[in-house]
Design a protein around this motif. Structure first.
Motif, PDB file in Angstrom:
ATOM      1  N   ASN A  22       0.839  -1.204   0.000  1.00 34.18           N
ATOM      2  CA  ASN A  22       0.000   0.000   0.000  1.00 34.18           C
ATOM      3  C   ASN A  22       0.867   1.245   0.000  1.00 34.18           C
ATOM      4  O   ASN A  22       1.865   1.319   0.738  1.00 34.18           O
ATOM      5  CB  ASN A  22      -0.880   0.034   1.257  1.00 34.18           C
ATOM      6  CG  ASN A  22      -1.902  -1.081   1.224  1.00 34.18           C
ATOM      7  OD1 ASN A  22      -2.986  -0.926   0.686  1.00 34.18           O
ATOM      8  ND2 ASN A  22      -1.527  -2.235   1.774  1.00 34.18           N
ATOM      9  N   HIS A  65       0.493   1.510  10.357  1.00 30.75           N
ATOM     10  CA  HIS A  65       0.749   0.385  11.268  1.00 30.75           C
ATOM     11  C   HIS A  65       1.887  -0.462  10.704  1.00 30.75           C
ATOM     12  O   HIS A  65       2.352  -0.212   9.598  1.00 30.75           O
ATOM     13  CB  HIS A  65      -0.513  -0.438  11.520  1.00 30.75           C
ATOM     14  CG  HIS A  65      -1.085  -1.122  10.316  1.00 30.75           C
ATOM     15  ND1 HIS A  65      -1.588  -0.442   9.232  1.00 30.75           N
ATOM     16  CD2 HIS A  65      -1.245  -2.436  10.020  1.00 30.75           C
ATOM     17  CE1 HIS A  65      -2.054  -1.299   8.336  1.00 30.75           C
ATOM     18  NE2 HIS A  65      -1.851  -2.525   8.778  1.00 30.75           N
ATOM     19  N   ASP A  69       2.887  -4.996   4.439  1.00 28.40           N
ATOM     20  CA  ASP A  69       2.310  -4.424   3.212  1.00 28.40           C
ATOM     21  C   ASP A  69       2.147  -2.901   3.314  1.00 28.40           C
ATOM     22  O   ASP A  69       1.692  -2.259   2.361  1.00 28.40           O
ATOM     23  CB  ASP A  69       0.973  -5.101   2.844  1.00 28.40           C
ATOM     24  CG  ASP A  69      -0.074  -5.016   3.956  1.00 28.40           C
ATOM     25  OD1 ASP A  69       0.288  -5.222   5.127  1.00 28.40           O
ATOM     26  OD2 ASP A  69      -1.260  -4.756   3.648  1.00 28.40           O
ATOM     27  N   HIS A  70       2.545  -2.323   4.460  1.00 28.82           N
ATOM     28  CA  HIS A  70       2.470  -0.868   4.639  1.00 28.82           C
ATOM     29  C   HIS A  70       3.830  -0.230   4.895  1.00 28.82           C
ATOM     30  O   HIS A  70       3.940   0.994   4.896  1.00 28.82           O
ATOM     31  CB  HIS A  70       1.515  -0.528   5.800  1.00 28.82           C
ATOM     32  CG  HIS A  70       0.113  -0.976   5.486  1.00 28.82           C
ATOM     33  ND1 HIS A  70      -0.851  -0.127   5.011  1.00 28.82           N
ATOM     34  CD2 HIS A  70      -0.444  -2.215   5.515  1.00 28.82           C
ATOM     35  CE1 HIS A  70      -1.965  -0.817   4.774  1.00 28.82           C
ATOM     36  NE2 HIS A  70      -1.737  -2.084   5.081  1.00 28.82           N
ATOM     37  N   ASP A 149      -7.393  -1.036   6.208  1.00 28.15           N
ATOM     38  CA  ASP A 149      -7.072  -1.918   7.333  1.00 28.15           C
ATOM     39  C   ASP A 149      -7.911  -1.564   8.553  1.00 28.15           C
ATOM     40  O   ASP A 149      -7.404  -1.150   9.594  1.00 28.15           O
ATOM     41  CB  ASP A 149      -5.573  -1.876   7.659  1.00 28.15           C
ATOM     42  CG  ASP A 149      -4.727  -2.315   6.471  1.00 28.15           C
ATOM     43  OD1 ASP A 149      -4.641  -1.545   5.510  1.00 28.15           O
ATOM     44  OD2 ASP A 149      -4.206  -3.451   6.496  1.00 28.15           O
ATOM     45  N   HIS A 197     -10.414  -6.726   8.432  1.00 27.89           N
ATOM     46  CA  HIS A 197     -10.664  -5.853   7.278  1.00 27.89           C
ATOM     47  C   HIS A 197     -12.156  -5.654   7.044  1.00 27.89           C
ATOM     48  O   HIS A 197     -12.982  -6.475   7.442  1.00 27.89           O
ATOM     49  CB  HIS A 197     -10.024  -6.478   6.034  1.00 27.89           C
ATOM     50  CG  HIS A 197      -8.530  -6.547   6.109  1.00 27.89           C
ATOM     51  ND1 HIS A 197      -7.731  -5.455   5.863  1.00 27.89           N
ATOM     52  CD2 HIS A 197      -7.687  -7.568   6.434  1.00 27.89           C
ATOM     53  CE1 HIS A 197      -6.464  -5.801   6.013  1.00 27.89           C
ATOM     54  NE2 HIS A 197      -6.404  -7.077   6.369  1.00 27.89           N
ATOM     55  N   HIS A 222      -7.447  -1.545  -0.940  1.00 25.44           N
ATOM     56  CA  HIS A 222      -7.028  -2.762  -0.234  1.00 25.44           C
ATOM     57  C   HIS A 222      -7.939  -3.944  -0.575  1.00 25.44           C
ATOM     58  O   HIS A 222      -8.335  -4.714   0.309  1.00 25.44           O
ATOM     59  CB  HIS A 222      -7.016  -2.505   1.284  1.00 25.44           C
ATOM     60  CG  HIS A 222      -5.938  -3.252   2.039  1.00 25.44           C
ATOM     61  ND1 HIS A 222      -5.818  -4.617   2.008  1.00 25.44           N
ATOM     62  CD2 HIS A 222      -4.941  -2.827   2.850  1.00 25.44           C
ATOM     63  CE1 HIS A 222      -4.795  -4.988   2.769  1.00 25.44           C
ATOM     64  NE2 HIS A 222      -4.231  -3.908   3.286  1.00 25.44           N
TER      65      HIS A 222
HETATM   66 ZN   LIG Z   1      -2.808  -3.962   4.872  1.00 20.99          ZN
END
Ligand SMILES: [Zn+2]
Ligand SMILES: [Zn+2]
Length: 287
Positions: A22, A65, A69-70, A149, A197, A222
């Protein structure tokens, strides 16, 4: 009461969106911030260039966070361009990388951070990370939210969503596809637990209930690769879009750049009240 100029614009794009990475760009003519960098530094450079955006406009990174993936592109990008990284102490402690001390900046819940003309307000959200936040980015009276998220819509989210001219909103999974899909039982439960999610139906119900009349762009974000379908999401939301442009962010490429402007009717005081109660913090279990 102090009202600000109405001829301003914000430019927004998702450089990538999904569990594979992301990265969201929000900027004005002078400066921009990235919310999360879950793709490589190289990919950020390539995608910004393809869009005609200069990386020199990017002045800071905000971390929502610690899930990979971030954050996976952050150490290289931040070091290469000497970008300040805004992150809470507990989130940074749970990231699997180190940053030079001079690049680390803390933020606090509901306290805006100024980056040039941009004002970024973090607020806590429900997600299974150690100290997860969403962000609202304001430029004058314009406001853009980055809301991914999210296990469930909390009071904070309701409050801030209703202030947005544009929002990146998670629409992670189709409930039937998740139920019938091949994910293991524990993972299905984690996703729909209230700390995982948002489903398409949850996001749609939320949009229908809390969309402000002046919201011009909704960027559904997402999306799950296994349990969702971009066309399905687009059709689902388009039916209720009215004057809001519906965009589905890709897991594989950047979206176009969307220009956010607004009419006088959406101008509210540049300082807005705080939401009621923050949600309780959640423990980090999964990505
Ligand atoms: Zn994520
Ligand atoms: Zn996450």
């Amino acid at each position: 009461m102090n009202f600000l100029c109405v001829s301003m614009s914000l430019y927004i794009t998702s450089l990538n969106s999904g569990s594979n990475g992301n990265c969201y760009y929000v900027g004005n003519d002078e400066e921009a911030v990235l919310v999360d960098v879950g793709i490589s530094c190289r990919e950020v450079e390539i995608r910004l260039k393809q869009l005609g955006l200069s990386i020199t406009k990017v002045k800071a990174i905000f971390i929502s966070h610690e899930h990979s993936d971030h954050v996976r592109g952050i150490p290289v990008l931040a070091a290469k361009y000497s970008l300040p990284v805004y992150v809470t102490t507990s989130t940074l402690r749970n990231c699997r990388f180190r940053l030079e001390k001079r690049l680390i900046h803390n933020f606090q819940s509901n306290l805006p951070v100024s980056i040039g003309g941009l004002s970024i307000t973090p607020f806590p959200k429900l997600h299974d990370a150690i100290d997860p936040y969403s962000f609202i980015i304001a430029y004058g009276h314009l406001r853009v939210g980055v809301f991914t998220d999210i296990g469930a819509p909390c009071e904070n989210l309701k409050h801030y969503f209703q202030l947005c001219h544009a929002a990146f909103l998670e629409s992670n999974y189709d409930e039937e596809m998740l139920e019938k899909g091949k994910y293991p039982y524990y993972l299905k439960n984690r996703i729909k637990s209230g700390h995982g999610h948002l489903s398409n139906n949850q996001a749609l119900a939320f949009f229908k209930m809390y969309r402000p009349s002046y919201m011009t762009h909704l960027i559904l974000s997402h999306l799950s690769n296994e349990n969702n379908c971009p066309k399905l999401v687009y059709n689902l939301f388009s039916e209720y879009a009215n004057d809001t442009e519906i965009v589905v962010a890709s897991r594989f490429e950047a979206t176009s750049i969307y220009t956010i402007t607004s009419s006088d009717s959406s101008v509210i005081p540049s300082t807005f009240s705080l939401p009621p109660e923050p949600p309780t913090l959640q423990m980090s279990l999964f990505e």
